[in-house]
Design an enzyme around this catalytic site. Structure first.
Site, PDB file in Angstrom:
ATOM      1  N   LYS A 155      29.608  53.815   3.294  1.00 39.00           N
ATOM      2  CA  LYS A 155      30.423  52.922   4.475  1.00 39.00           C
ATOM      3  C   LYS A 155      29.514  52.756   5.533  1.00 39.00           C
ATOM      4  O   LYS A 155      28.986  53.617   6.267  1.00 39.00           O
ATOM      5  CB  LYS A 155      31.732  53.709   4.745  1.00 39.00           C
ATOM      6  CG  LYS A 155      32.340  53.289   5.810  1.00 39.00           C
ATOM      7  CD  LYS A 155      33.867  53.960   6.279  1.00 39.00           C
ATOM      8  CE  LYS A 155      34.183  53.273   7.405  1.00 39.00           C
ATOM      9  NZ  LYS A 155      35.689  54.029   7.674  1.00 39.00           N
ATOM     10  N   ASP A 181      33.790  51.291  14.762  1.00 32.99           N
ATOM     11  CA  ASP A 181      35.197  50.951  14.360  1.00 32.99           C
ATOM     12  C   ASP A 181      36.408  51.046  15.392  1.00 32.99           C
ATOM     13  O   ASP A 181      36.861  52.321  15.888  1.00 32.99           O
ATOM     14  CB  ASP A 181      35.585  51.956  13.085  1.00 32.99           C
ATOM     15  CG  ASP A 181      37.007  51.919  12.673  1.00 32.99           C
ATOM     16  OD1 ASP A 181      37.493  50.968  12.893  1.00 32.99           O
ATOM     17  OD2 ASP A 181      37.377  52.893  12.139  1.00 32.99           O
ATOM     18  N   LYS A 186      42.639  51.288  17.831  1.00 32.50           N
ATOM     19  CA  LYS A 186      42.654  52.993  17.865  1.00 32.50           C
ATOM     20  C   LYS A 186      42.760  53.249  19.526  1.00 32.50           C
ATOM     21  O   LYS A 186      42.402  52.540  20.567  1.00 32.50           O
ATOM     22  CB  LYS A 186      41.343  53.215  17.450  1.00 32.50           C
ATOM     23  CG  LYS A 186      41.046  53.667  16.038  1.00 32.50           C
ATOM     24  CD  LYS A 186      39.591  54.253  16.046  1.00 32.50           C
ATOM     25  CE  LYS A 186      39.109  54.133  14.356  1.00 32.50           C
ATOM     26  NZ  LYS A 186      40.084  55.214  13.715  1.00 32.50           N
ATOM     27  N   ASP A 230      30.679  55.707  12.433  1.00 31.06           N
ATOM     28  CA  ASP A 230      31.364  55.285  11.434  1.00 31.06           C
ATOM     29  C   ASP A 230      30.464  54.571  10.104  1.00 31.06           C
ATOM     30  O   ASP A 230      30.984  54.035   9.062  1.00 31.06           O
ATOM     31  CB  ASP A 230      32.543  54.331  11.672  1.00 31.06           C
ATOM     32  CG  ASP A 230      33.715  54.447  10.863  1.00 31.06           C
ATOM     33  OD1 ASP A 230      33.963  55.656  10.155  1.00 31.06           O
ATOM     34  OD2 ASP A 230      34.505  53.552  10.891  1.00 31.06           O
ATOM     35  N   ARG A 246      38.015  51.443   3.257  1.00 26.68           N
ATOM     36  CA  ARG A 246      38.227  51.097   1.876  1.00 26.68           C
ATOM     37  C   ARG A 246      37.997  49.596   1.418  1.00 26.68           C
ATOM     38  O   ARG A 246      37.759  49.372   0.540  1.00 26.68           O
ATOM     39  CB  ARG A 246      39.661  51.725   1.517  1.00 26.68           C
ATOM     40  CG  ARG A 246      40.599  50.884   2.134  1.00 26.68           C
ATOM     41  CD  ARG A 246      42.016  51.700   2.088  1.00 26.68           C
ATOM     42  NE  ARG A 246      42.097  52.660   3.268  1.00 26.68           N
ATOM     43  CZ  ARG A 246      42.979  53.898   3.375  1.00 26.68           C
ATOM     44  NH1 ARG A 246      44.004  53.471   2.598  1.00 26.68           N
ATOM     45  NH2 ARG A 246      42.880  54.681   4.232  1.00 26.68           N
TER      46      ARG A 246
END
Ligand code: BES
Ligand code: ZN
Ligand code: ZN
Length: 505
Positions: free
Chosen positions: A264, A269, A276, A287, A350
């Protein structure tokens, strides 16, 4: 910094410094006849309890006569010593030497009951490299120059015994392994404004050139052509376009199908539109730890000339809430053809990985290992020292857990129960990409499973907790850890040994 290995009778502290590792168990000094020459210096400390040998306890004694210094490092109780602890204790000893401004230091290799001599040597090399490392910062005043750095660490086997068989190979491989870990860490520590997806591609090109790897970078047009809409969706809220970096290493044995490594690569992020909270958001610059691990592992495998065929697939994107950002409720077509309903834009990992798994499968690999800072739920479950492992392959489970343990990285298997599959059903698309809070790490893994052929040997490693540390400890400054590099390399080394019956050993 160089690590050397030698066999020698140590007759007291050498110039300019020596590190001894001692257990906490009572009477340990009596059992260590090889340390008899040190007894005169150490005994008073033990008697006065100024040194007890507790794990990571460190003291240094400057000999008044000649200014040689002796550093004692505790290993804790004998039966509580683990591979991870040995490497951290070594890092502590070496970092103490570094802070004393020593240029050279000799470490006495302790005889250990539960770790064999070759493994001990390898772990001490790893710990030494990490303990000696000084990371580069962005301060305008860089501090003392490199000339004053620790130059040589000598790992000394005390006594008259024969040198360890293949010690040099152990030292060489552990050195490459440690350097790869530090490189993964450097990349993962780069702030979001200094490493956008295409910058990572540039880093990969540099690595590919150095190690003669084949590199392919899929930019937006190509991603659209291939139907990787899920990766494009994650990247579309940022003004820095996404890309997929594919690196291939052809070791000897070219006919074998490649092992695919998928990492990944979210360079930052923010959570996207599902922003967030600002507290700790900065830590999301790492990330892309999974991608950093994959790149460093392939470079190191090439450096070690492992007889493997490897393909690394690194989907890179910045998850931002710009005007074109993907939204909750969006329906996205993935490379597999399956449609996905987006629930929360912060579950972007994902969405990168599902397409990356599709790309990896185009290379007809024998197995796929993916590694990702995927879920906060995994952090809650296992903390910052143990990573989550998901697979239906008992072989991969055992091989990765064992490889990890032997190099001081810990993985624990979490289940892929189909019972929860229903939670990924969507009324509008083939599947939704997440469920609620319960079993968050499992649902992420179950989602990924939908993008891998049934029964295919695939393992998913969730390193969300282990990829960084919020508190510094020996060998690990606050920040990225490079966790996973050691395990994957050890796994590849062991795997190669199985296939080639030791010809490369
Ligand atoms: N990158 C995060 C996961 C993460 C959390 C990594 C903490 C390292 C430390 C990931 O993209 C994420 O935000 N996941 C969400 C998923 C949720 C919305 C289903 C999470 O875990 O909260
Ligand atoms: Zn996220
Ligand atoms: Zn993320």
């Amino acid at each position: 910094m160089n690590v050397k290995y030698k066999v020698d009778h140590m007759n007291g502290p050498e110039k300019p410094g020596t590190v001894l590792f001692l257990h906490q168990d009572a009477g340990f000094l009596d059992q260590r006849t090889e340390l008899s020459s040190f007894r005169r210096i150490i005994q008073p400390l033990l008697s006065s309890e100024s040194f007890k040998g507790e794990f990571k306890e460190g003291v240094n004694i400057i000999q008044p006569a000649d200014e040689n210094c002796l550093i004692l490092v505790g290993l804790g109780k004998k039966d509580e010593l683990t591979e991870g602890r040995l490497s951290e204790a070594t890092a502590l000893g070496v970092s103490m030497a570094r802070r004393l401004n020593l240029r050279e230091v000799t470490l006495a290799i302790p005889p250990l009951e539960n770790i064999d001599p070759r493994a001990t040597l390898g772990l001490m090399v790893l710990g030494s490299k990490l303990g000696a490392h000084k990371r580069t910062t962005f301060k305008t005043d860089p501090g003392p120059s490199d000339e004053h750095d620790l130059k040589t660490v000598t790992l000394c086997q005390i006594g008259s015994k024969d040198p360890l068989e293949k010690a040099q190979q152990v030292v060489n491989r552990a050195t490459v392994m440690a350097e790869a870990q530090l490189e993964a860490r450097r990349l993962a520590d780069l702030p979001g404004n200094l490493l956008f997806p295409l910058d990572f591609a540039e880093e990969a090109k540099r690595v590919a050139l150095k190690h003669k790897l084949r590199i392919t970078v899929w930019e937006e047009d190509k991603l659209a052509l291939e139907g990787a809409w899920s990766i494009l969706a994650v990247g579309q809220g940022s003004s820095h376009p996404p890309a997929v970096v594919i690196v291939e290493y052809f070791g000897r044995s070219p006919n074998r199908e490649p092992i695919a490594l998928v990492g990944k690569g979210v360079t930052f992020d923010s959570g996207g539109l599902c922003l967030k909270p600002s507290e700790n958001m900065g830590s999301m610059k790492s990330d892309m730890s999974g991608a950093a691990v994959v790149l460093s592992v392939i470079a190191a495998a090439a450096e070690m000339r492992l007889p493997q065929h490897l393909v690394g697939v690194m989907p890179m994107a910045e998850n931002m809430p710009g005007g074109k950002a993907f939204r909750p409720g969006d329906i996205v077509k993935t490379l597999s053809g399956q449609t996905v309903e987006v629930i929360n834009t912060d579950a972007e990992g994902r969405m990168l990985l599902c397409d990356a798994l599709g790309i990896a499968q185009k290379y007809k690999p024998s197995e796929i290992i993916d590694i990702a800072t995927l879920t906060g739920a995994c952090v809650v479950a296992l903390g910052d020292r143990v990573a989550g492992l998901f697979t239906e392959s008992d072989r991969l489970h055992t091989a990765i857990v064992d490889a990890g343990r032997s190099v001081g990285e810990y993985f624990w298997r979490l289940p892929l129960f189909s019972e929860y599959d229903d939670n990924l059903k969507s009324d509008l698309a083939d599947l939704r990409h997440m469920s609620g809070r319960p079993a968050g790490a499992l649902h992420a893994a179950l989602f990924l499973r939908r993008f891998v052929k049934p029964k295919f040997p695939w393992v998913h490693l969730d390193i969300a907790g282990t990829a960084r540390r919020s508190k510094a400890s020996a060998g690990y400054p606050e920040g990225a850890t490079g966790f996973g590099v050691r395990t994957l390399l050890k796994y590849l080394i062991d795997n190669q040994r199985q296939h080639s019956q030791g010809v490369d050993e």
